[in-house]
Design a protein around this motif. Structure first.
Motif, PDB file in Angstrom:
ATOM      1  N   ILE A  91      23.098  51.901  10.452  1.00 11.18           N
ATOM      2  CA  ILE A  91      22.806  51.854  11.875  1.00 11.18           C
ATOM      3  C   ILE A  91      22.139  50.525  12.174  1.00 11.18           C
ATOM      4  CG2 ILE A  91      22.528  54.350  12.128  1.00 11.18           C
ATOM      5  CD1 ILE A  91      19.437  53.655  12.287  1.00 11.18           C
TER       6      ILE A  91
ATOM      7  N   ARG B  63      18.554  50.613  17.823  1.00 13.73           N
ATOM      8  CA  ARG B  63      19.019  51.581  18.808  1.00 13.73           C
ATOM      9  C   ARG B  63      18.573  51.220  20.223  1.00 13.73           C
ATOM     10  NH1 ARG B  63      19.241  57.989  18.000  1.00 13.73           N
ATOM     11  NH2 ARG B  63      20.352  58.413  19.911  1.00 13.73           N
ATOM     12  N   TYR B  64      17.289  50.831  20.377  1.00 12.48           N
ATOM     13  CA  TYR B  64      16.734  50.535  21.696  1.00 12.48           C
ATOM     14  C   TYR B  64      16.171  49.112  21.726  1.00 12.48           C
ATOM     15  CZ  TYR B  64      16.824  55.633  22.065  1.00 12.48           C
ATOM     16  OH  TYR B  64      17.212  56.940  22.072  1.00 12.48           O
TER      17      TYR B  64
ATOM     18  N   GLN C 282      14.430  51.168  14.881  1.00 16.11           N
ATOM     19  CA  GLN C 282      15.175  51.817  15.958  1.00 16.11           C
ATOM     20  C   GLN C 282      14.853  51.252  17.331  1.00 16.11           C
ATOM     21  OE1 GLN C 282      15.103  56.049  15.987  1.00 16.11           O
ATOM     22  NE2 GLN C 282      16.167  56.198  14.057  1.00 16.11           N
TER      23      GLN C 282
ATOM     24  N   GLU D 173      18.141  60.596  24.515  1.00 21.31           N
ATOM     25  CA  GLU D 173      19.228  60.971  23.607  1.00 21.31           C
ATOM     26  C   GLU D 173      20.167  61.990  24.221  1.00 21.31           C
ATOM     27  OE1 GLU D 173      17.093  62.167  20.123  1.00 21.31           O
ATOM     28  OE2 GLU D 173      16.437  60.112  19.716  1.00 21.31           O
TER      29      GLU D 173
END
Length: 161
Positions: free
Chosen positions: A16, A19-20, A47, A157
């Motif tokens: 991954i 994410r943010y 993340q 989410e």
């Protein structure tokens, strides 16, 4: 657009990236620092992290604007959206309460008018403990801050577009 190095999630090994990608629209303070920790989960910026001034949004990261529930905060969000690059995904807004009351109508109406330009609006309630802590890590030791973080993650989410 730059890319973010991938990290491995313990347990399943699925790669991954970030994410943010967080963008404070009117300054950095304890509320912004706490939201970063709330969204980062595992910690270490894997993340969620604050983007530096003029840093591009990393590929695959969800842009997140951070603002307080003031008229000034809403005006700053509007200004940011006015210059938003249409090649980027629509950003989320995390609207952090600055007082133990509803935002004033002028701020609420302005954000409501901007909602079509946003992927979503997530709210963080007023957390009086933020006035008493030295840093975000200390804030996350409090039950109400942990609960607000859980709620924030569920909002983002469960409703991502």
């Amino acid at each position: 657009m730059s890319t973010q190095a991938v990290a491995s999630i313990p347990g399943n090994g699925a790669p991954i990236g970030l994410r943010y990608a967080l963008i404070p629209v009117h300054g950095y303070g304890i509320a912004v620092a706490t939201v970063v920790h709330m969204l980062d989960g595992e910690g270490g910026g894997a993340q969620a992290r604050i983007l530096q001034s003029n840093e591009p949004v990393p590929y695959g990261a969800l842009p997140v604007l951070l603002a307080e529930t003031t008229v000034y905060g809403a005006v700053c969000v509007e200004a940011m959206l006015r210059g938003w690059n249409s090649q980027l995904p629509r950003p989320w807004l995390v609207w952090v309460a600055d007082a133990p009351a509803r935002p004033v109508p002028e701020a609420r109406y302005r954000i409501r008018a901007l909602q079509a330009q946003l992927a979503g609006v997530a709210t963080v309630p007023y957390l009086p403990v933020l006035r008493t802590v030295e840093d975000a890590a200390q804030a996350l030791e409090y039950k109400d801050v942990k609960s607000a973080g859980d709620t924030l993650r569920r909002q983002m989410e469960g409703n991502s577009k």
